[in-house]
Structures are given as structure tokens and as C-alpha cells.
Design an enzyme around this catalytic site. Structure first.
Site, PDB file in Angstrom:
ATOM      1  N   ASN A 247       8.398  18.256  -9.949  1.00  0.00           N
ATOM      2  CA  ASN A 247       8.017  19.100  -8.806  1.00  0.00           C
ATOM      3  C   ASN A 247       6.542  18.951  -8.423  1.00  0.00           C
ATOM      4  OD1 ASN A 247       7.301  20.497 -11.171  1.00  0.00           O
ATOM      5  ND2 ASN A 247       7.190  22.419 -10.051  1.00  0.00           N
TER       6      ASN A 247
ATOM      7  N   LYS B 263       4.379   9.925 -19.645  1.00  0.00           N
ATOM      8  CA  LYS B 263       5.784   9.650 -19.284  1.00  0.00           C
ATOM      9  C   LYS B 263       6.080  10.460 -18.025  1.00  0.00           C
ATOM     10  CE  LYS B 263       9.768  10.688 -19.376  1.00  0.00           C
ATOM     11  NZ  LYS B 263      10.481  10.936 -18.111  1.00  0.00           N
TER      12      LYS B 263
ATOM     13  N   GLU C 295      11.592  11.121 -14.149  1.00  0.00           N
ATOM     14  CA  GLU C 295      12.443  10.034 -13.628  1.00  0.00           C
ATOM     15  C   GLU C 295      12.906  10.248 -12.192  1.00  0.00           C
ATOM     16  OE1 GLU C 295      12.836  11.937 -16.297  1.00  0.00           O
ATOM     17  OE2 GLU C 295      14.923  12.025 -16.977  1.00  0.00           O
TER      18      GLU C 295
ATOM     19  N   SER D 296      11.191  22.167 -18.469  1.00  0.00           N
ATOM     20  CA  SER D 296      12.092  23.307 -18.664  1.00  0.00           C
ATOM     21  C   SER D 296      12.123  23.760 -20.126  1.00  0.00           C
ATOM     22  CB  SER D 296      13.499  22.935 -18.211  1.00  0.00           C
ATOM     23  OG  SER D 296      13.994  21.923 -19.051  1.00  0.00           O
TER      24      SER D 296
ATOM     25  N   THR E  22      14.442  21.623 -22.570  1.00  0.00           N
ATOM     26  CA  THR E  22      13.805  20.369 -23.002  1.00  0.00           C
ATOM     27  C   THR E  22      12.698  20.666 -24.005  1.00  0.00           C
ATOM     28  OG1 THR E  22      14.278  19.409 -20.841  1.00  0.00           O
ATOM     29  CG2 THR E  22      12.652  18.267 -22.182  1.00  0.00           C
TER      30      THR E  22
ATOM     31  N   GLU F 139       4.341  24.094 -21.262  1.00  0.00           N
ATOM     32  CA  GLU F 139       4.243  24.886 -20.024  1.00  0.00           C
ATOM     33  C   GLU F 139       5.611  24.856 -19.366  1.00  0.00           C
ATOM     34  OE1 GLU F 139       0.977  23.397 -17.673  1.00  0.00           O
ATOM     35  OE2 GLU F 139      -0.447  24.363 -19.010  1.00  0.00           O
TER      36      GLU F 139
ATOM     37  N   GLY G  29       9.254  27.208 -17.646  1.00  0.00           N
ATOM     38  CA  GLY G  29       9.709  27.837 -16.408  1.00  0.00           C
ATOM     39  C   GLY G  29       9.296  29.289 -16.272  1.00  0.00           C
TER      40      GLY G  29
ATOM     41  N   CYS H 155       7.082  26.579 -10.569  1.00  0.00           N
ATOM     42  CA  CYS H 155       7.269  27.385 -11.777  1.00  0.00           C
ATOM     43  C   CYS H 155       6.659  28.772 -11.623  1.00  0.00           C
ATOM     44  CB  CYS H 155       6.657  26.671 -12.970  1.00  0.00           C
ATOM     45  SG  CYS H 155       4.901  26.346 -12.760  1.00  0.00           S
TER      46      CYS H 155
ATOM     47  N   LYS I 132       6.474  34.378 -23.868  1.00  0.00           N
ATOM     48  CA  LYS I 132       7.922  34.400 -24.096  1.00  0.00           C
ATOM     49  C   LYS I 132       8.506  33.004 -23.824  1.00  0.00           C
ATOM     50  CE  LYS I 132       8.654  38.362 -21.577  1.00  0.00           C
ATOM     51  NZ  LYS I 132       9.435  39.492 -21.090  1.00  0.00           N
TER      52      LYS I 132
ATOM     53  N   GLY J 121       6.412  29.557 -22.309  1.00  0.00           N
ATOM     54  CA  GLY J 121       5.528  28.548 -22.878  1.00  0.00           C
ATOM     55  C   GLY J 121       4.859  28.915 -24.174  1.00  0.00           C
TER      56      GLY J 121
ATOM     57  N   GLU K  23      -3.490  25.953 -21.231  1.00  0.00           N
ATOM     58  CA  GLU K  23      -4.353  24.839 -20.839  1.00  0.00           C
ATOM     59  C   GLU K  23      -5.275  25.352 -19.740  1.00  0.00           C
ATOM     60  OE1 GLU K  23      -2.489  20.941 -20.477  1.00  0.00           O
ATOM     61  OE2 GLU K  23      -0.904  21.550 -21.832  1.00  0.00           O
TER      62      GLU K  23
END
Ligand code: NAD
Length: 490
Positions: free
Chosen positions: A157, A180, A183, A234, A237, A255, A257, A288, A454, A457, A461
Site C-alpha cells: 500500500n 524484500k 509482490e 499484516s 504474516t 508495524e 494493521g 493502516c 496490541k 505491532g 520506529e
């Protein structure tokens, strides 16, 4: 396989960038544009060997880069930012085509911010001096030592913004980076590699490995030579990454959602709240930190809804490359299905559609700005992140209920509170969240902390918090008196 994708007169590499050179891999993945679903081309998919090669290159480059010191790294990072600036037009075109981000937002917001992400942290690193703590016994010289190879993994995003937001402080504080990219929107990060190369960053200092999460990302985060993992994406992940990182005890910054509250108190300026409320449809709601749960005082609910409706009715949904467009496409057919599923299930459970509620008449990957109400507090649409232009509205009768509703989700990323300033701040103090805007939205300062509580994250940063994460803190202790070895001494 072609090595590039053409945008006008320019070619964007679809290969990895490792150790200062473009590297191909046999496997590829297909890339489509969310604007009109046309095929853009095939992009290299890095397997475990490619991921390992990038980590090895970054580890090799680390000693010399870290020894340069912040002053030595500053000119490199300034040139890196300048090279991003030289590619501004192409970056705008690329990210609006592969991620669907508004061209105007790229030009005026994201590209300048990407440059600032490098220069701000490069300059801030100059002030990262030893902190000296004097005690009766000793002088403690507390240092920020660079940690080593940092893996950076970013979502689709905001790939350019988020990749530079992490690479800036990592590089400035003396680390080397393996990035990375996402995709579904990998190409602006490929241009970042071009910019790093043109800026003369030493080979291996900044590497880009293209690929998919379950293969390329998974190989990178499981590598024991990696010193830090900075991830934005997310929560599901993040759990997989944290498990892989646990095997090597690699520190992670996560970091994730959000399902942040947008609180409208009885004493709010309703015109201002309604105008700001419509901003939650920025980037087609794929943001987010958007306040997606509207909590509105019962007494002002009807007036607020009508004011916000009038603002939303004027929003222009369309091609992100048109200057007039305010709400662009959803990234991928899978996300449209996900959004449609959320809305249809909410309707079936009795939700009322205040506006929107359907794919847009434009077809393709466009979805109408939507507001749902008459929802139970524990409904899926209230509890889960939709990550699309779908908001939900609940009401409250007093402050206690507003706070209870605001905190009644697993997420805790951001928040917005509209009301008389002292009143709004008093409410804000009781919302469990990483940050909250009073009578405003989206003000970001690179010196300030960013991150969530919660399920939103782990860690922060931004400013000094980025440097804490990307450094090994070391205390060099010099005694004030001659040290007398003793077993009874503590
Ligand atoms: P995602 O978690 O699916 O993917 C994010 C990145 O992780 C991608 O680059 C992907 O390839 C990679 N990945 C996937 N599986 C992996 C694995 N097993 N190992 C290593 N890497 C892996 O997220 P997304 O759909 O790309 O992005 C949307 C999510 O990102 C939303 O939840 C949104 O709220 C969140 N987000 C958070 C912030 C923030 O700053 N808090 C900012 C933007 C987006």
C-alpha cells in the site's frame, strides 16, 4: 524473459539488485496493474539461494560501511535522496501503475517524503553521540553500535514510503540492508536500487531481492546471519515471521494493521470532523492508520452523518493517474473479493448501508466509498481490518461508552478524536493506541515515534526509536578509582 518493464521511454528492472549488480533468477511472478488489470510483466522471484546471496553481500559490506561513521555515510545518503528526486516522474508513474497510488499524492507527498526519510535520518545520526552516565564508581559511555544486516519487508500500500522509512535509519546508523518489496507492487523498490547504485553506495550496502512472501521473505527472515528484521504488513504474516525469528532470537520490529477509532464528541466541530472523516478513503482506504470505526455521540449522529455524506458524495473515484481522482483502485482482485465479502456478510447480519456498499460502476478494481451502521459491537465488520474504503459507524451516549467502544478491538494502532480540545485530549489519554490525533489526521513527523499496541505491532520506529532498534546498545564502563578485584564485591 525480459529484464525490464517499459514505462514510456523508461525501463524498470525486474531483477534483483545484489552486491551492486543486477541479478536474475529463473523463476518469476506475474505483475498486473490495479488501474486496469493489464499485465505489466514478469518479475524475478528470488529463492533461498538468492536470498542467501543478498545476506552474504550485505554481511561483507557491513564492516566498512559501519566504520565510515555517520559523517562518512551522510554524503552517500544525501546523494541517494537526490537520485530518488531525479527519478521522481518515473517513480510517480510506476507506483501509480503498479500500486494504484494517486499520481498527485506520489508527486506531492510520497516522493518528497521518501527523500526526507533518507536525509532526515542521515542528519539525525550525526547527533547519535555516546551518552555519558556519571556515577560514583564509574563513567559509562553508552554507544549505539550498528547491529549488522537488516532485513526490511514492506507491504504494497506504500512501498516507496515504507521502504525508505526503514532503510533510512538502518543505513544511517551503519547497518547494511536487504529489502524484500511487496509482490503486488515491487517496481518502485527496483528504482530505489537504481538510485542507490547511481549514488555510489558501496556494493552490498543496499540490496533488493524480489519475490513472494512465503518463499523469498521466509528465507530472509530465517537466516541466522540477519541482525534485525523490520516488517510492515499484516498481523498473520507477523506471527509467521516472529516464529522464524525466534529460532535465531533475531529482534523484530512489527508495524501491523489497525481498526482505529474516529471519535466525534458532542462538542466537536462537525464540519471539520466530516471533512476529515472523508480522508479515511485516501488510498481507497488501504491505509493502516485510517480511523475506520466511527464512534459518534448519539446527539450529533444525524447531523454528522449528513455532513459527511455531502463530502463523500463529491469524492471522485477513478484512474489514479488523473489529477482529479481522489479515490483510486483496490490493489488486487483478491482484495476486492475480501472487501465485498466483508460488506455482504455485514449486510446479511443486519447492517444498514449509509452510502456505497457496492463495487463502483467503473468496474474493474474500483469500490465505492462505503459507510455501514447498525452493527453489533462484536460483529466481524467492527472487529476486523477490511483494508479498503469501508467504514463503520456506532454511537455512544457518554464518554465512558466512547472509551469502552474505542478499546473494544484487538488492534491499537492509531485514532482520531474530534471535540473541544481539552475534552478530546482527556478521551485520547484513555484510548489504548500507539498514537492519536486531536482534531486532525495524518500529521507525521520523522522525529516522533510510530507504531502500535496490541495486535497492531511490536516496537516503535521513528526518530530515536528507529536508532534504538537498528543498534546494539553497548555500555563501555570506565572505573573512577583503581579497580580492586574482590569476591565479596558485588
Ligand atoms: P502481508 O502481511 O500480506 O505482506 C507484507 C509483506 O510481507 C510482503 O512483502 C510479503 O511478501 C511479505 N511476506 C508475506 N509472507 C511472508 C513470510 N512468510 N515471511 C516473510 N515475509 C512475508 O501484508 P499486505 O497485504 O502486503 O499489507 C497490508 C497489511 O499491512 C495491512 O494489515 C496493513 O494494515 C498493514 N500495514 C501496516 C502499516 C503500519 O505502519 N502499521 C503500514 C502499512 C500497511
Amino acid at each position: 524473459m525480459s529484464k525490464t518493464i517499459r514505462f514510456g521511454d523508461a525501463e524498470v528492472s525486474t531483477q534483483h539488485y545484489i552486491d551492486g549488480a543486477r541479478v536474475a533468477s529463473d523463476e518469476t511472478f506475474e505483475l498486473f496493474s490495479p488501474v486496469d488489470q493489464r499485465r505489466l510483466g514478469a518479475v524475478c522471484l528470488g529463492g533461498p539461494d538468492t536470498a542467501a546471496a543478498a545476506v552474504v553481500a550485505a554481511a561483507r559490506a557491513f564492516p566498512a560501511w559501519s566504520r565510515l561513521g555517520a559523517e562518512g555515510r551522510l554524503p552517500f545518503l544525501k546523494r541517494f535522496a537526490e537520485e530518488i528526486g531525479k527519478r521522481a516522474d518515473l517513480l510517480c508513474e510506476v507506483e501509480s501503475n503498479d500500486a494504484g497510488v494517486l499520481l498527485s499524492r506520489m508527486r506531492h507527498g510520497i516522493v518528497p517524503r521518501a527523500m526526507l526519510n533518507l536525509t532526515f535520518f542521515a542528519e539525525a545520526a550525526l547527533t547519535l553521540q555516546d551518552k555519558v552516565i556519571e556515577t560514583a564508581q564509574a563513567t559509562h559511555h553508552v554507544r549505539h553500535d550498528p547491529a549488522g544486516v537488516c532485513v526490511i519487508i514492506t507491504p504494497w500500500n506504500a512501498p516507496l514510503m515504507l521502504s525508505t522509512w526503514k532503510a533510512g535509519p538502518a543505513l544511517a546508523s551503519g547497518n547494511t540492508v536487504v529489502l524484500k518489496p511487496p509482490e503486488w507492487a515491487p517496481l518502485s523498490c527496483s528504482l530505489l536500487a537504481d538510485a542507490a547504485d547511481a549514488a555510489g553506495l558501496p556494493p552490498g550496502v543496499f540490496n533488493v531481492v524480489q519475490g513472494v512472501g512465503a518463499i523469498t521473505g521466509a528465507a530472509l527472515v530465517a537466516d541466522p546471519r540477519v541482525a534485525r528484521i523490520s516488517f510492515t504488513g499484516s498481523a498473520p504474516t507477523a506471527r509467521i515471521i516472529a516464529q522464524a525469528a525466534a529460532a535465531n532470537l533475531t529482534p523484530c520490529s512489527l508495524e501491523l494493521g489497525g481498526k482505529s477509532p474516529f471519535i466525534v464528541l458532542e462538542d466537536a466541530d462537525l464540519d471539520a470532523a466530516a471533512a476529515t472523516g472523508a480522508l479515511m478513503y485516501r488510498n481507497a482506504g488501504q491505509v493502516c492508520l485510517a480511523g475506520t470505526r466511527f464512534l459518534v455521540h448519539q446527539k450529533v449522529r444525524d447531523v454528522f452523518v449528513e455532513k459527511m455524506r455531502r463530502v463523500v458524495e463529491r469524492l471522485v473515484v477513478g484512474d489514479p493517474r488523473d489529477e482529479a481522482t481522489e479515490v483510486g483502485p483496490i490493489i488486487h482482485p483478491r482484495q476486492i473479493e475480501r472487501i465485498t465479502g466483508f460488506v455482504e456478510r455485514a449486510k446479511a447480519a443486519g447492517a444498514t448501508v449509509l452510502w456505497g456498499g457496492e463495487p463502483d460502476a467503473l468496474g474493474g478494481l474500483y469500490y465505492q466509498p462505503t459507510m455501514l451502521t447498525d452493527v453489533a459491537a462484536d460483529a466481524e465488520i467492527v472487529q476486523q481490518e477490511v483494508f479498503g474504503p469501508v467504514l463503520v459507524l456506532q454511537t455512544f451516549v457518554d464518554d465512558a461508552e466512547a472509551i469502552a467502544l474505542a478499546n473494544d478491538v484487538d488492534y491499537g494502532l492509531g485514532g482520531v478524536c474530534y471535540g473541544e480540545a481539552d475534552h478530546a485530549q482527556a478521551i485520547a489519554l484513555q484510548v489504548k493506541t500507539g498514537f492519536i490525533w486531536i482534531n486532525s489526521f495524518g500529521i507525521r513527523d520523522l522525529a516522533a515515534p510510530f507504531g502500535g499496541c496490541k495486535t497492531s505491532g511490536v516496537g516503535r520506529e521513528g526518530g530515536a526509536w528507529s536508532f534504538e532498534f537498528f543498534s546494539d546498545i553497548k555500555d563501555v564502563i570506565v572505573p573512577k578509582q583503581a579497580f580492586k578485584p574482590s569476591f565479596s564485591h558485588r
